[in-house]
Design a protein around this motif. Structure first.
Motif, PDB file in Angstrom:
ATOM      1  N   LYS A  85      35.432  87.054  28.055  1.00 12.17           N
ATOM      2  CA  LYS A  85      35.388  85.590  28.078  1.00 12.17           C
ATOM      3  C   LYS A  85      35.415  85.035  26.657  1.00 12.17           C
ATOM      4  O   LYS A  85      36.117  84.051  26.369  1.00 12.17           O
ATOM      5  N   LEU A  89      38.418  82.624  24.899  1.00 10.08           N
ATOM      6  CA  LEU A  89      38.122  81.357  24.229  1.00 10.08           C
ATOM      7  C   LEU A  89      38.622  81.381  22.790  1.00 10.08           C
ATOM      8  O   LEU A  89      39.109  80.377  22.266  1.00 10.08           O
ATOM      9  N   ILE A  92      42.336  80.894  22.917  1.00  9.39           N
ATOM     10  CA  ILE A  92      42.653  79.504  23.234  1.00  9.39           C
ATOM     11  C   ILE A  92      42.651  78.656  21.965  1.00  9.39           C
ATOM     12  O   ILE A  92      43.453  77.720  21.813  1.00  9.39           O
ATOM     13  N   VAL A 133      36.594  72.495  26.592  1.00  9.72           N
ATOM     14  CA  VAL A 133      37.873  72.899  27.184  1.00  9.72           C
ATOM     15  C   VAL A 133      38.343  71.833  28.180  1.00  9.72           C
ATOM     16  O   VAL A 133      39.494  71.377  28.145  1.00  9.72           O
ATOM     17  N   GLN A 137      41.600  69.348  28.247  1.00  9.20           N
ATOM     18  CA  GLN A 137      42.554  69.394  29.361  1.00  9.20           C
ATOM     19  C   GLN A 137      42.818  68.017  29.947  1.00  9.20           C
ATOM     20  O   GLN A 137      43.908  67.762  30.477  1.00  9.20           O
ATOM     21  N   LEU A 144      45.009  71.082  25.974  1.00  8.90           N
ATOM     22  CA  LEU A 144      44.986  72.411  26.574  1.00  8.90           C
ATOM     23  C   LEU A 144      45.444  72.329  28.022  1.00  8.90           C
ATOM     24  O   LEU A 144      45.200  71.326  28.697  1.00  8.90           O
ATOM     25  N   LEU A 147      43.302  76.401  32.719  1.00  8.57           N
ATOM     26  CA  LEU A 147      43.215  77.793  32.297  1.00  8.57           C
ATOM     27  C   LEU A 147      43.885  78.755  33.268  1.00  8.57           C
ATOM     28  O   LEU A 147      44.145  79.911  32.921  1.00  8.57           O
ATOM     29  N   LYS A 148      44.196  78.292  34.476  1.00 12.84           N
ATOM     30  CA  LYS A 148      44.945  79.140  35.398  1.00 12.84           C
ATOM     31  C   LYS A 148      46.355  79.382  34.879  1.00 12.84           C
ATOM     32  O   LYS A 148      47.021  80.334  35.297  1.00 12.84           O
ATOM     33  N   ILE A 150      46.876  80.090  31.751  1.00 11.87           N
ATOM     34  CA  ILE A 150      46.730  81.129  30.732  1.00 11.87           C
ATOM     35  C   ILE A 150      46.380  82.462  31.375  1.00 11.87           C
ATOM     36  O   ILE A 150      46.949  83.502  31.043  1.00 11.87           O
ATOM     37  N   CYS A 174      47.518  86.901  28.906  1.00  2.73           N
ATOM     38  CA  CYS A 174      47.142  85.702  28.146  1.00  2.73           C
ATOM     39  C   CYS A 174      48.136  85.441  27.019  1.00  2.73           C
ATOM     40  O   CYS A 174      48.545  84.295  26.785  1.00  2.73           O
ATOM     41  N   PHE A 220      39.395  75.744  35.303  1.00  4.40           N
ATOM     42  CA  PHE A 220      40.457  76.578  35.863  1.00  4.40           C
ATOM     43  C   PHE A 220      41.634  75.714  36.318  1.00  4.40           C
ATOM     44  O   PHE A 220      42.795  76.006  36.030  1.00  4.40           O
ATOM     45  N   PRO A 245      35.869  79.569  34.647  1.00  2.58           N
ATOM     46  CA  PRO A 245      37.278  79.770  34.976  1.00  2.58           C
ATOM     47  C   PRO A 245      37.695  81.237  35.021  1.00  2.58           C
ATOM     48  O   PRO A 245      38.749  81.566  35.565  1.00  2.58           O
TER      49      PRO A 245
END
Length: 380
Positions: A85, A89, A92, A133, A137, A144, A147-148, A150, A174, A220, A245
């Motif tokens: 995790k 990050l 990202i 995050v 988004q 961003l 995250l789905k 990525i 990723c 997510f 996520p």
């Protein structure tokens, strides 16, 4: 200097104060080296560590203590999901460097308001990072993606089998998706300054307590989700739901109590009031954003003890050009580029000369044309 420009300058000064310096990293790595040398015996830890506390009721049991150099440490064993995790990050952040800056500022702000401690029923650092995050988004245009886009699966479920193979699969997935995102020339670019992003972050969550009763924050999918429409969330009731996520449907903010959520919303509201007030001065703003001992290291603007501006600081998003990173951030980025380039060259030299296959994660080109690959031993 107008209100936004001065606030931007103040945030940059705060960042310079909370950003780890080279000697800070050296002390942290030295402490890790010392821990590795003694970790075989817990009894040895009692010689150089203070405030030992074993947290057995956490989802991942951890040993908390204060080590040399007054650094607070958490030790967990075989916590591969936590490592992955942190890595994601960190990756990202390569999409937009403002992400790391915002995480640093938000964590310091949360500590200043005593709302960054899961043991007392407030937000842990991971959930705060996910709030940033989510904010990135839901900006317009978005900074961003959901995250789905990525990592489309449930990352923790995919950490099975041979560890090296599982990690490689996640890294390549990723990297491929981030590469596709960065190479999309039609993607709208958000040019908000750090001050605009921080103010809009505070505004976005001023009603977090009332909104959390019906909706969950989902990094997510990158949007607010109705709790009643998700059967995976219904069996348990939480004060606030910030979905992890990478480990759905786990709630990363499950430890927040109803009483403390009211305090958290109050912290957002009080900060918003200070930032838009027409009579605030620099010292008042700094004391609202950082802890007292940190404020001592924040450089003040000479002669600025009066108002930021007569109209205060009000959200006027997308009106300023993107900020130029401070010198320290530029230096860190140069170091990162050098490391990535060096790693890439090493891997090319070690590769079978007869092999022509190129994995999807061989390289990612960021907007500066620097070559990037996922790095395996860092968090955000």
């Amino acid at each position: 200097m107008n209100g936004y420009s001065l606030f931007e300058h103040t945030l940059q000064n705060i960042l310079r104060s909370v950003n780890p310096l080279e000697e800070d990293w050296s002390m942290r790595f030295q402490l890790i080296h010392e821990l590795r040398a003694v970790v075989e015996s817990i009894e040895i830890l009692r010689g150089g560590c203070r405030k030992l506390q074993f947290i057995t009721n956490a989802r991942v049991p951890i040993l908390k203590f204060q080590g040399n150099y007054n650094i607070s440490c958490d030790i967990s064993i075989n916590n591969l999901s936590g490592q992955m995790k942190s890595k994601i990050l960190y990756w990202i952040n390569m999409i937009d460097g403002r992400f790391r800056d915002m995480v640093l500022l938000v964590k310091e702000w949360a500590k200043a308001h005593n709302v960054n401690d899961s043991k007392t029923g407030t937000l842990n650092s991971y959930s705060l990072s996910l709030l940033v995050v989510f904010h990135f988004q839901t900006c317009v245009p978005a900074i961003l993606p959901p995250l789905k886009e990525i990592y489309p699966g449930n990352m923790v479920d995919d950490l099975t089998g041979v560890r090296a193979s599982a990690e490689k699969f996640i890294e390549e997935t990723c990297a491929m998706n981030i590469n596709r995102l960065m190479s999309n020339k039609s993607r709208a670019i958000n040019k908000s300054s750090l001050s605009e992003l921080f103010i809009s972050f505070i505004v976005k969550f001023c009603d977090i307590s009332s909104r959390a009763s019906a909706q969950a924050i989902s990094p997510f999918t990158g949007q607010w989700e109705d709790i009643a429409s998700n059967l995976r969330w219904l069996p348990k009731t939480y004060t606030i739901f910030v979905e992890d996520p990478f480990e759905q449907p786990i709630n990363s903010a499950r430890g927040v109590s109803s009483k403390q959520l009211t305090r958290i919303e109050d912290a957002f509201r009080r900060t918003h009031f200070v930032l838009i007030s027409s009579n605030q001065n620099e010292n008042e703003v700094i004391s609202t954003l950082v802890r007292p001992y940190v404020s001592k290291f924040v450089t003040r603007t000479p002669g600025n003890q009066n108002n930021y501006s007569r109209n205060g600081l009000r959200p006027q998003l997308q009106t300023q050009r993107a900020m130029k990173p401070p010198l320290q951030a530029q230096h860190q980025l140069q170091v990162q580029r050098a490391i990535y380039s060096h790693q890439l060259q090493d891997k090319k030299m070690n590769r079978n000369q007869n092999s022509t296959a190129q994995g999807p994660a061989q390289a990612i080109r960021v907007q500066t044309q620097a070559v990037w690959r996922p790095k395996s031993d860092r968090g955000v």
